[in-house]
Motif scaffolding. Structure first.
Motif, PDB file in Angstrom:
ATOM      1  N   GLU A  44       0.365  -0.937  -0.036  1.00 11.53           N
ATOM      2  CA  GLU A  44      -0.013  -0.034   0.426  1.00 11.53           C
ATOM      3  C   GLU A  44       1.008   1.574   0.115  1.00 11.53           C
ATOM      4  O   GLU A  44       0.404   2.411  -1.069  1.00 11.53           O
ATOM      5  N   ARG A  45       1.604   1.079   0.641  1.00 14.64           N
ATOM      6  CA  ARG A  45       3.028   2.502   0.696  1.00 14.64           C
ATOM      7  C   ARG A  45       3.274   2.799  -0.608  1.00 14.64           C
ATOM      8  O   ARG A  45       3.892   3.997  -0.670  1.00 14.64           O
ATOM      9  N   LEU A  46       3.501   1.887  -0.811  1.00  8.70           N
ATOM     10  CA  LEU A  46       4.736   1.763  -2.395  1.00  8.70           C
ATOM     11  C   LEU A  46       3.422   2.058  -3.615  1.00  8.70           C
ATOM     12  O   LEU A  46       3.994   2.917  -3.984  1.00  8.70           O
ATOM     13  N   ILE A  47       2.381   1.970  -3.393  1.00  7.81           N
ATOM     14  CA  ILE A  47       1.609   2.496  -4.671  1.00  7.81           C
ATOM     15  C   ILE A  47       1.753   4.148  -3.818  1.00  7.81           C
ATOM     16  O   ILE A  47       1.529   4.821  -5.553  1.00  7.81           O
ATOM     17  N   ARG A  48       1.723   4.389  -2.895  1.00  3.61           N
ATOM     18  CA  ARG A  48       1.778   5.755  -2.525  1.00  3.61           C
ATOM     19  C   ARG A  48       3.164   6.439  -3.201  1.00  3.61           C
ATOM     20  O   ARG A  48       2.581   7.496  -3.423  1.00  3.61           O
ATOM     21  N   LEU A  49       4.133   5.817  -2.977  1.00  7.55           N
ATOM     22  CA  LEU A  49       5.752   6.734  -3.378  1.00  7.55           C
ATOM     23  C   LEU A  49       5.409   6.332  -4.348  1.00  7.55           C
ATOM     24  O   LEU A  49       6.365   7.447  -5.370  1.00  7.55           O
ATOM     25  N   ALA A  55       5.014  12.223 -10.199  1.00  5.01           N
ATOM     26  CA  ALA A  55       4.537  13.458  -9.680  1.00  5.01           C
ATOM     27  C   ALA A  55       5.836  13.922 -10.067  1.00  5.01           C
ATOM     28  O   ALA A  55       6.036  15.335 -10.271  1.00  5.01           O
ATOM     29  N   GLU A  56       6.597  13.682  -8.935  1.00  3.06           N
ATOM     30  CA  GLU A  56       7.919  14.869  -8.431  1.00  3.06           C
ATOM     31  C   GLU A  56       9.468  14.169  -9.759  1.00  3.06           C
ATOM     32  O   GLU A  56      10.560  15.331 -10.133  1.00  3.06           O
ATOM     33  N   SER A  57       8.986  12.888 -11.118  1.00  4.76           N
ATOM     34  CA  SER A  57      10.089  13.541 -11.692  1.00  4.76           C
ATOM     35  C   SER A  57      11.351  12.778 -11.097  1.00  4.76           C
ATOM     36  O   SER A  57      12.151  12.998 -11.305  1.00  4.76           O
ATOM     37  N   ALA A  58      11.381  12.197 -10.131  1.00  8.47           N
ATOM     38  CA  ALA A  58      12.128  11.517  -8.924  1.00  8.47           C
ATOM     39  C   ALA A  58      13.051  10.315  -9.208  1.00  8.47           C
ATOM     40  O   ALA A  58      13.062   9.775 -10.210  1.00  8.47           O
ATOM     41  N   PRO A  59      14.441  10.305  -9.056  1.00  8.97           N
ATOM     42  CA  PRO A  59      15.002   8.944  -9.120  1.00  8.97           C
ATOM     43  C   PRO A  59      14.280   8.198  -8.028  1.00  8.97           C
ATOM     44  O   PRO A  59      13.546   8.074  -7.192  1.00  8.97           O
ATOM     45  N   ILE A  60      14.555   6.261  -8.775  1.00  6.37           N
ATOM     46  CA  ILE A  60      14.309   5.528  -7.797  1.00  6.37           C
ATOM     47  C   ILE A  60      14.796   5.598  -6.962  1.00  6.37           C
ATOM     48  O   ILE A  60      14.283   4.480  -5.913  1.00  6.37           O
ATOM     49  N   ALA A  61      16.264   5.658  -6.626  1.00  5.68           N
ATOM     50  CA  ALA A  61      16.375   4.692  -5.968  1.00  5.68           C
ATOM     51  C   ALA A  61      16.290   5.664  -3.844  1.00  5.68           C
ATOM     52  O   ALA A  61      16.372   4.765  -3.167  1.00  5.68           O
ATOM     53  N   PRO A  62      15.497   6.950  -3.972  1.00  5.42           N
ATOM     54  CA  PRO A  62      15.041   7.060  -2.095  1.00  5.42           C
ATOM     55  C   PRO A  62      13.907   6.001  -1.818  1.00  5.42           C
ATOM     56  O   PRO A  62      14.045   6.196  -0.573  1.00  5.42           O
ATOM     57  N   LEU A  63      13.299   5.194  -3.030  1.00  6.38           N
ATOM     58  CA  LEU A  63      12.225   5.493  -2.923  1.00  6.38           C
ATOM     59  C   LEU A  63      12.876   3.637  -2.255  1.00  6.38           C
ATOM     60  O   LEU A  63      11.679   3.195  -0.922  1.00  6.38           O
ATOM     61  N   LEU A  64      13.513   2.909  -2.401  1.00  3.65           N
ATOM     62  CA  LEU A  64      13.881   1.990  -1.930  1.00  3.65           C
ATOM     63  C   LEU A  64      13.968   1.942  -0.328  1.00  3.65           C
ATOM     64  O   LEU A  64      13.801   0.936   0.425  1.00  3.65           O
TER      65      LEU A  64
END
Length: 406
Positions: A44-49, A55-64
């Motif tokens: 559930e949190r992964l979908i929100r992130l 939306a932010e066109s941000a890199p994926i590394a901070p998500l992990l």
């Protein structure tokens, strides 16, 4: 009639092989419950992130890094429910396989059987203190730091084809055609807004050279023209450097209320909010012992009674206790009452209720208020059988049920 053991009662003299066996019976379903809860919560949190990253066109590394930081929080959140589920499954299995009968016949009273479960609750209480007192505060700060990095990074160094990307500080970039990696550009359009005026640049080709970690970007343009406030500039090659993130935009130091460890909260006991947070963490850890005491009578009811009403009662009870403890914590933090009184008063009431249920259930099938509640839930959730229909018809006729109906 309550079931009575055939042999002399066995006093508790420390863990035995049977205690270890009972512990393993509880551990397996508890781990399964924890796994299911963690997967559900993290998904559930992964979908929100992912929505935030898009939306932010941000890199994926901070998500992990953010997902990893959430593990201690969700583990502490799911631990009480998983422990209650493990106890119910273990006790129901022992009862349905007649292992409880064998243990009672061998002189193992319910008190002795439950000793391993209460000890498991005490060990999990220590684990809960480590999680809530040390792991969760640092992990919560790491999550917020990673989220700040994700949001302020703002751009991952690739350009979508045909779209205008605003890079901050008055710079906007677009390209009619973009290579597969998102960094080789054709028909480039660049706008730079400065105090001296606006500069519009077009180029036949371009190459993005990002350094996301440093928060900078270099744009190499070829065969273009720039319209500047000072005039027109034609060029074969032009290098544009730009900061896509402020290097001084560091995240704040750790120190918010829920980011403090137990020693840090203890050092600020004069503050009602800190005292309330400290007592709430200690009370939640202590509550695992209350869960063990309450789940033993809940799991030792009649064998023919369905398991699902017990699970519902356990989940409803845990939810109500969770919100009651939150209310007590807020009252203490607001200064309406001493935090120790509100928080520990709530925890003490729950503990005394669990202890009363534990004491009033000496064996399997013992008549108790809890048994009557669960029997009502079980009957409400199942269709009436011939015996129940016969008794209901006899009550409507004002007479007794027939022998066959009984």
């Amino acid at each position: 009639m309550p079931r009575q053991g055939g042999g002399p009662r066995t006093p508790y003299r420390g863990p035995s092989r049977i205690d270890r066996y009972l512990f393993m019976l509880t551990l397996r379903p508890m781990i399964v419950g924890l796994g299911i809860a963690l997967v559900a919560l993290l998904t559930e949190r992964l979908i929100r992130l992912l929505d935030l990253v898009t939306a932010e066109s941000a890199p994926i590394a901070p998500l992990l890094a953010m997902l990893a930081a959430l593990l201690p929080h969700y583990l502490g959140l799911a631990l009480p429910a998983a422990f209650a589920l493990g106890l119910l499954v273990a006790l129901s299995g022992l009862s349905s396989s007649n292992e409880l009968d064998a243990l009672e016949s061998a002189g193992w009273s319910v008190r002795r059987i439950a000793a391993s479960f209460v000890l498991s609750g005490a060990l999990l209480a220590v684990l809960s203190l480590v999680l809530s007192g040390f792991a969760q505060p640092h992990a919560r700060y790491a999550y917020r730091d990673a989220k700040h990095t994700l949001v302020t990074a703002g751009w991952n160094g690739t350009l979508p084809e045909g779209q205008v990307v605003t890079l901050g500080d008055g710079l906007a970039l677009s390209a009619a055609r973009v290579g597969s990696a998102g960094q080789r550009l054709e028909e480039v359009f660049l706008v730079q807004t400065r105090e001296a005026g606006e500069t519009v640049t077009t180029a036949a080709r371009g190459l993005i050279l990002p350094d996301v970690d440093a928060g900078t970007m270099r744009l190499l343009l070829e065969d273009g023209i720039s319209l500047t406030p000072r005039g027109i500039l034609r060029f074969e090659e032009l290098l544009v450097s730009h900061e896509i993130r402020d290097p001084d935009d560091a995240f704040r130091p750790r120190g918010e209320l829920r980011e403090r460890t137990l020693p840090e909260l203890f050092a600020e006991m004069d503050d009602p909010a800190s005292a309330s947070e400290l007592h709430a963490r200690l009370a939640r850890a202590f509550s695992l012992i209350s869960i063990a005491l309450a789940m033993v009578p809940l799991g030792l009811l009649r064998k023919r009674m369905a398991v699902w009403p017990r699970v519902i009662v356990a989940l409803v009870g845990l939810t109500l206790y969770h919100h009651a403890l939150l209310l007590a914590q807020e009252l203490g933090a607001a200064g309406h009452a001493p935090p120790a009184l509100t928080v520990w008063g709530t925890a003490a009431l729950v503990f005394l209720l669990a202890l009363w249920l534990y004491v009033t259930t000496p064996s399997q099938g013992t008549p108790s208020p809890l048994r009557r509640i669960l029997r009502g839930l079980s009957q409400a959730g199942s269709p009436p059988g011939p015996r129940r229909r016969g008794r209901a018809e006899a009550r409507r006729r004002g007479g007794a049920a027939s022998p066959a109906e009984r």
